[in-house]
Design a protein around this motif. Sequence first.
Motif: not given
Length: 340
Positions: A69-94
């Motif tokens: 499984s390939y997991d993509l972690f994406v930070p959601v940054l605030s205007p002050s460049d702080d991490v205010e949320a995290v996105i994780v997407l997963s898919r198999f094989g590719a």
Amino acid sequence: MEAERGIIVVADEERAHASFGLSPMSVHRFLQQLYNGLEHRLLETKQAFTIRRELPGVERGCHYEPLYSYDLFVPVLSPSDDVEAVIVLSRFGAAFTDDEAVEAEQLGKHISISLQKFALYEEAEKDRRLTEDIFNHLPEGIQLVDLHGTNKLMNGRMKGWFAATADGWQEAPEWKQRLCALAADEQALSVLLDQAVFGPADELSVMAYELKENRIVMEVYAELLYGGGTKFGTIFVHPVVTKQVEVDRMKSKLVSTVSHELRTPLVGILGLAELLRNKPLALERQYKYLTAIYQEAERLTALINDFLDVQSAWKPLGKCIIGSRLTSFQSLKKSLKQKN
């Protein structure tokens, strides 16, 4: 992104989240494990990254060979460049490509803008509820109309007193007619309302009126509201002044009674003093008249002391009534100006 499952988590203690393709148990496990090291990489780089992990047997289904499984972690940054949320997407094989990672980062920026809008909306909604609570807890009835006389706002007290609908009375002819119909002096109240909304600002006045059905005495006074030097409406305040009117009536009656009671001993004192001054009298008669004058003077002194005691007791009451009304109105006016 052609992901089989994904989740977005707000980076706070509450960890508000939304997901797809994940069971409730998987979401719970993910939230427990999210901040076991991966957040440090997001906090340091503040860039999207991918990890590859081998699926355990329970996730392989009918596949016996290794499956990844390939997991993509994406930070959601605030205007002050702080991490205010995290996105994780997963898919198999590719695996996720670099272009897909960049696309995901752009998605994170759009989500950041949306979160800022949500925050602004929640703050505005909080201020709105605070203003509404202030309106509804004021002892006076509050009504705000615009430049055309259209009713824009009524607090709960006003609606309850005058049996208004949930939205209030809208156009000027409707709400003015319904309000004036409740008053004993309809014409005078109608003139004051028109003058306050459409007349010159220096002619605003105050009026007391009595309701026909329950004999409650109301008072209405108006204040023009300005924002940036431009008039945007008129606020009407309708306090109940029945008790104050009764106090004024009692006070007037007291003054009349005291005046009458003071006049009686004064007449006796003046009459006897005039006899002693203008007519020769025997010593016994003089002593009798002087004794009567002294008694009347004592009675007069007692009446004056009683009157002063009553007057001193009334002063705090009057100050309390006036002070509370001024405080309520000033806080309301300040709140409306801030809202505008």
